[in-house]
Scaffold this motif. Sequence first.
Motif, PDB file in Angstrom:
ATOM      1  N   ALA A 147       0.836  -1.217   0.000  1.00 31.39           N
ATOM      2  CA  ALA A 147       0.000   0.000   0.000  1.00 31.39           C
ATOM      3  C   ALA A 147       0.861   1.254   0.000  1.00 31.39           C
ATOM      4  O   ALA A 147       0.542   2.246  -0.690  1.00 31.39           O
ATOM      5  N   ASP A 148       1.958   1.229   0.782  1.00 32.60           N
ATOM      6  CA  ASP A 148       2.839   2.416   0.822  1.00 32.60           C
ATOM      7  C   ASP A 148       3.448   2.683  -0.539  1.00 32.60           C
ATOM      8  O   ASP A 148       3.422   3.822  -1.042  1.00 32.60           O
ATOM      9  N   ASP A 149       3.980   1.604  -1.152  1.00 32.84           N
ATOM     10  CA  ASP A 149       4.632   1.809  -2.445  1.00 32.84           C
ATOM     11  C   ASP A 149       3.635   2.228  -3.523  1.00 32.84           C
ATOM     12  O   ASP A 149       3.942   3.061  -4.388  1.00 32.84           O
ATOM     13  N   ASN A 150       2.449   1.668  -3.493  1.00 31.55           N
ATOM     14  CA  ASN A 150       1.425   2.091  -4.447  1.00 31.55           C
ATOM     15  C   ASN A 150       1.092   3.576  -4.281  1.00 31.55           C
ATOM     16  O   ASN A 150       0.890   4.309  -5.253  1.00 31.55           O
ATOM     17  N   TYR A 151       1.028   4.009  -3.026  1.00 31.18           N
ATOM     18  CA  TYR A 151       0.748   5.426  -2.740  1.00 31.18           C
ATOM     19  C   TYR A 151       1.883   6.314  -3.234  1.00 31.18           C
ATOM     20  O   TYR A 151       1.655   7.339  -3.892  1.00 31.18           O
ATOM     21  N   TYR A 152       3.125   5.863  -2.944  1.00 29.02           N
ATOM     22  CA  TYR A 152       4.283   6.654  -3.402  1.00 29.02           C
ATOM     23  C   TYR A 152       4.306   6.739  -4.931  1.00 29.02           C
ATOM     24  O   TYR A 152       4.561   7.807  -5.523  1.00 29.02           O
ATOM     25  N   LEU A 153       4.043   5.618  -5.575  1.00 26.41           N
ATOM     26  CA  LEU A 153       4.081   5.578  -7.033  1.00 26.41           C
ATOM     27  C   LEU A 153       2.950   6.419  -7.626  1.00 26.41           C
ATOM     28  O   LEU A 153       3.149   7.126  -8.634  1.00 26.41           O
ATOM     29  N   ALA A 154       1.774   6.382  -7.011  1.00 26.28           N
ATOM     30  CA  ALA A 154       0.648   7.168  -7.509  1.00 26.28           C
ATOM     31  C   ALA A 154       0.971   8.666  -7.450  1.00 26.28           C
ATOM     32  O   ALA A 154       0.702   9.415  -8.398  1.00 26.28           O
ATOM     33  N   ARG A 155       1.548   9.083  -6.337  1.00 20.01           N
ATOM     34  CA  ARG A 155       1.916  10.507  -6.217  1.00 20.01           C
ATOM     35  C   ARG A 155       2.984  10.871  -7.241  1.00 20.01           C
ATOM     36  O   ARG A 155       2.964  11.967  -7.823  1.00 20.01           O
ATOM     37  N   THR A 156       3.923   9.949  -7.466  1.00 16.88           N
ATOM     38  CA  THR A 156       4.969  10.206  -8.467  1.00 16.88           C
ATOM     39  C   THR A 156       4.363  10.324  -9.864  1.00 16.88           C
ATOM     40  O   THR A 156       4.723  11.213 -10.645  1.00 16.88           O
ATOM     41  N   LEU A 157       3.426   9.451 -10.187  1.00 25.56           N
ATOM     42  CA  LEU A 157       2.777   9.502 -11.499  1.00 25.56           C
ATOM     43  C   LEU A 157       2.031  10.817 -11.700  1.00 25.56           C
ATOM     44  O   LEU A 157       2.047  11.409 -12.785  1.00 25.56           O
ATOM     45  N   ILE A 158       1.377  11.303 -10.653  1.00 28.49           N
ATOM     46  CA  ILE A 158       0.677  12.586 -10.759  1.00 28.49           C
ATOM     47  C   ILE A 158       1.675  13.704 -11.026  1.00 28.49           C
ATOM     48  O   ILE A 158       1.437  14.575 -11.877  1.00 28.49           O
ATOM     49  N   SER A 159       2.804  13.669 -10.339  1.00 29.98           N
ATOM     50  CA  SER A 159       3.824  14.703 -10.552  1.00 29.98           C
ATOM     51  C   SER A 159       4.348  14.697 -11.979  1.00 29.98           C
ATOM     52  O   SER A 159       4.751  15.735 -12.507  1.00 29.98           O
ATOM     53  N   LEU A 160       4.322  13.519 -12.612  1.00 30.43           N
ATOM     54  CA  LEU A 160       4.789  13.405 -13.995  1.00 30.43           C
ATOM     55  C   LEU A 160       3.661  13.628 -14.998  1.00 30.43           C
ATOM     56  O   LEU A 160       3.881  13.528 -16.205  1.00 30.43           O
ATOM     57  N   GLN A 165      -2.970   6.812 -14.865  1.00 29.46           N
ATOM     58  CA  GLN A 165      -2.271   5.714 -14.213  1.00 29.46           C
ATOM     59  C   GLN A 165      -2.299   5.880 -12.694  1.00 29.46           C
ATOM     60  O   GLN A 165      -2.429   4.900 -11.950  1.00 29.46           O
ATOM     61  N   ALA A 166      -2.179   7.144 -12.250  1.00 29.00           N
ATOM     62  CA  ALA A 166      -2.207   7.390 -10.804  1.00 29.00           C
ATOM     63  C   ALA A 166      -3.564   7.025 -10.218  1.00 29.00           C
ATOM     64  O   ALA A 166      -3.649   6.436  -9.121  1.00 29.00           O
ATOM     65  N   LEU A 167      -4.646   7.358 -10.923  1.00 24.90           N
ATOM     66  CA  LEU A 167      -5.988   7.041 -10.415  1.00 24.90           C
ATOM     67  C   LEU A 167      -6.208   5.530 -10.342  1.00 24.90           C
ATOM     68  O   LEU A 167      -6.889   5.029  -9.432  1.00 24.90           O
ATOM     69  N   LEU A 168      -5.640   4.785 -11.295  1.00 26.80           N
ATOM     70  CA  LEU A 168      -5.724   3.321 -11.223  1.00 26.80           C
ATOM     71  C   LEU A 168      -4.983   2.796  -9.998  1.00 26.80           C
ATOM     72  O   LEU A 168      -5.443   1.869  -9.310  1.00 26.80           O
ATOM     73  N   ARG A 169      -3.843   3.405  -9.706  1.00 30.38           N
ATOM     74  CA  ARG A 169      -3.089   3.005  -8.512  1.00 30.38           C
ATOM     75  C   ARG A 169      -3.889   3.314  -7.241  1.00 30.38           C
ATOM     76  O   ARG A 169      -3.836   2.585  -6.255  1.00 30.38           O
ATOM     77  N   ALA A 170      -4.618   4.452  -7.282  1.00 24.78           N
ATOM     78  CA  ALA A 170      -5.385   4.838  -6.094  1.00 24.78           C
ATOM     79  C   ALA A 170      -6.417   3.781  -5.739  1.00 24.78           C
ATOM     80  O   ALA A 170      -6.722   3.561  -4.551  1.00 24.78           O
ATOM     81  N   GLU A 171      -6.980   3.119  -6.765  1.00 24.32           N
ATOM     82  CA  GLU A 171      -7.988   2.109  -6.499  1.00 24.32           C
ATOM     83  C   GLU A 171      -7.411   0.890  -5.794  1.00 24.32           C
ATOM     84  O   GLU A 171      -8.154   0.065  -5.261  1.00 24.32           O
ATOM     85  N   ARG A 172      -6.095   0.768  -5.789  1.00 25.09           N
ATOM     86  CA  ARG A 172      -5.460  -0.361  -5.101  1.00 25.09           C
ATOM     87  C   ARG A 172      -5.256  -0.100  -3.613  1.00 25.09           C
ATOM     88  O   ARG A 172      -4.767  -0.951  -2.891  1.00 25.09           O
ATOM     89  N   GLN A 173      -5.590   1.111  -3.170  1.00 22.50           N
ATOM     90  CA  GLN A 173      -5.445   1.431  -1.757  1.00 22.50           C
ATOM     91  C   GLN A 173      -6.497   0.669  -0.956  1.00 22.50           C
ATOM     92  O   GLN A 173      -7.668   0.590  -1.362  1.00 22.50           O
ATOM     93  N   PRO A 174      -6.109   0.117   0.162  1.00 21.59           N
ATOM     94  CA  PRO A 174      -7.085  -0.593   1.020  1.00 21.59           C
ATOM     95  C   PRO A 174      -8.204   0.344   1.439  1.00 21.59           C
ATOM     96  O   PRO A 174      -8.009   1.549   1.596  1.00 21.59           O
ATOM     97  N   ARG A 175      -9.416  -0.182   1.616  1.00 19.23           N
ATOM     98  CA  ARG A 175     -10.579   0.626   1.968  1.00 19.23           C
ATOM     99  C   ARG A 175     -10.397   1.314   3.309  1.00 19.23           C
ATOM    100  O   ARG A 175     -11.006   2.357   3.564  1.00 19.23           O
TER     101      ARG A 175
END
Length: 823
Positions: A147-160, A165-175
Amino acid sequence: MDGPTDPVQISQASGKAAGKGSAAHQIKWAEVWHAPVLALSFALLTGGLTLAVLSRPAPDHESQLQRVEHLLTIERPEDAISLLNRSLHPYESRGELDDAQHRNFHLLVGRALYLGQLALGLDVEENHRRILEAYVEAERAGASLNADDNYYLARTLISLGRVDQALLRAERQPRDQAERWLDIQRRAINRDIDHPGGDQSRALTTLSAFLTDPRTSEEERAWAAARQGRVLLDMGMAAGAIDRLLRDLQRVSPKAGEERARLLILLAEAYLAEGRERESRLHASQALEMLPHTSSLHPEAILIMARAEEASGETETARERYGRVIDRHFEHNATVRALLGLAETEAFLGSTIESIAAYRQLRDELDAGRGHRDVSVEGVMRSLLRRYVESFQREDFRSALAYAQIADSLYEASQVPPEVLLAVAEARSELASGLIEAGSGDPLAPRGIAGLDPASREEARRHLIAAGGYFQRHAEKMVLRDEERYASSLWRSADAFDLAGSGDRAMRAFLEFQSGFPGDARQAEARFRLGQLYQSRGEYRLASGFYRELIEGKDPEVKNVGLFADLSYVPLAQCLLLDGREEEHEEAERLLRMVVDGRVVREPDPRTRRDALVELGKHLLITGRYAESARLLDEVLRRFPTDQERALNRFRLADALRLEAEEMGRQLDGSIPDHQRRTLTSQRRTRLDNAMGMFEKVIEELESRPRASLSAVERESLRNAYFYRAACAYDLGDFTTAVRYYDAAHERYANDPASLVALVQIVNAFIEQGQLDRARTSNERARRYFASLPDDVWDDPYLPMDRTQWERWLQSTSRLYAMQEER
């Protein structure tokens, strides 16, 4: 620690390509960490880096990886990066890690770089790119991101800018990690709304999902409603924004002051966009009532109020509100929009100086990097050009230039829009024209700056040179866009340079025009002015070629030749006189007589006839035909009394009369019948009287003008007028007046070699009067002055001391010596 370059580094500068090692993701370290024991290299690994070969037994890679993970857990990313560089990268680069270790290495590199940059508060694209590469390599190797790495990667994708792709990563966050999901949504929305190139339609879709998700709190819904309103406004959908905001405000508690005020401000802005100023002011006022003065929204609410008042015609009230924003909230970005509003309202109220000052301050704020969503460089430029047009139409060209120059300064030189270049050029051109028109007292004088006083001449020259440059730059921008405008600006550039006296630049522009637009109606004038430019440079043969082509009409493509063919006769004659042989002098005189007699000029132009009269009069004066010269020059003075060269023409006429009188004097020295002698003596006296009076007028007129405004020819004519006036009195036998006039000439030109003429003639006058003692004293003074002068001063052909004066002095000196011997 100094030593080999670390391959895993964080960069502080964006936009530069970094080198890439075999399997490492090399990031420049942004800055020296605050920990005193750590200093990381800024260099990048470019491949083939040689690292020290460890002499100890192969390390336990698993324990090293676990150690890196532990360092990251306890928030020590700097130590984690150091350990990855020194203990793991050498083996990874040589392919000595197994698949699981390779996978974990890249996973930890992405995590370490993300946390390292976060700790430094950086947002550098190069770092984001390396973080993404590390995570992509880890997933390619089979890693499952937690979950941490997915969050870090999602934020990185948004910055780029990879929002989807970032929104798809967000859906992988636990409820149960709703805050992280919301954070990614917020960041994605802000990226699409606030970043250049963002997708506003996607932002609306994300906002809709955000607003309907049960994980969204009331406060977050209020934030999302405000963002949604902003997107709709930015997309020009003010009516939709109003409908949505009116519903959203019902969902926000009146107690939620800041968030409710934000929605009210947006609603006020939407009503303003719809042209409904009353509703806009109402809601902006409501927002102001619930906001403390310290709120960052307070200046935005005042700004909307000011804009609504300005749109309602309450310009003075709007100006005061804009000023309040600037005075009380200068650090807020609303100041940028307030400065624009202040500049425009000041202009509307006629306070041009204050308006220009506000625009300049706005320009400075933009240069300093400050901005506002409603203020763009292009928008400010358009506003400035509207002020320019208003000033130009009321013929306030100085203000027009000030507005245009501020618009010009908004851009790098190569990026200035064509309309701004043209505005600066036209304002400069009008200012120069005003100076030229105000300083010209002769309607027949050629258009130019030569006749202006020195201060006005220099100011006009500066405006013309600048205008020429800006017209030229505008022409260059139009080459491939608009041929007609290209031709117009090229012509105006040539014209401005020509008037300014910048011959080389004018010539280049006229030659470009001549070759580029052969069928243009201005071709004849272009060729005529090229002839004038070559003539001014002393290239008389080339100039003559242009004039002859126009007179003979050899080129059938050149239109409107008539006027410029007529205008070419006099300058062609001038060129022939200045550079021609004897037969060409005869042709020049023939051309001038044809113009004077009215045999060639098909469309009578008073300037052409005047110029021909003057040139022929000068030519006849030089060639010793004084009577005819005097007749022509007298006609010039009678027909053109306001001519700029009237003092010079009067001097020439006086000189022709003086020289004609000398010629008559030589005739009287011969043997002629008594009745002819009486007539000739009377005529000679009349010529000398008239000449002396005219020299007097020349002195009065030229002495009344500032010396700095006199041309070299005028200064020489003034000097000679002093001496020739005295010479006329001497030749009339009025020796007392002659001494007085020669004394005045000597006093006026005491340091000029010409003053020797005065001293010598005073000697001669005293001898003629029989005042021998005074003659001797004056003669000694003349001899001392003569001895003080170098021989080369007598090489000047324009000194008013010819062979006659030298002969008279010699005779006077001889008489004085003879009388002294007799004693």
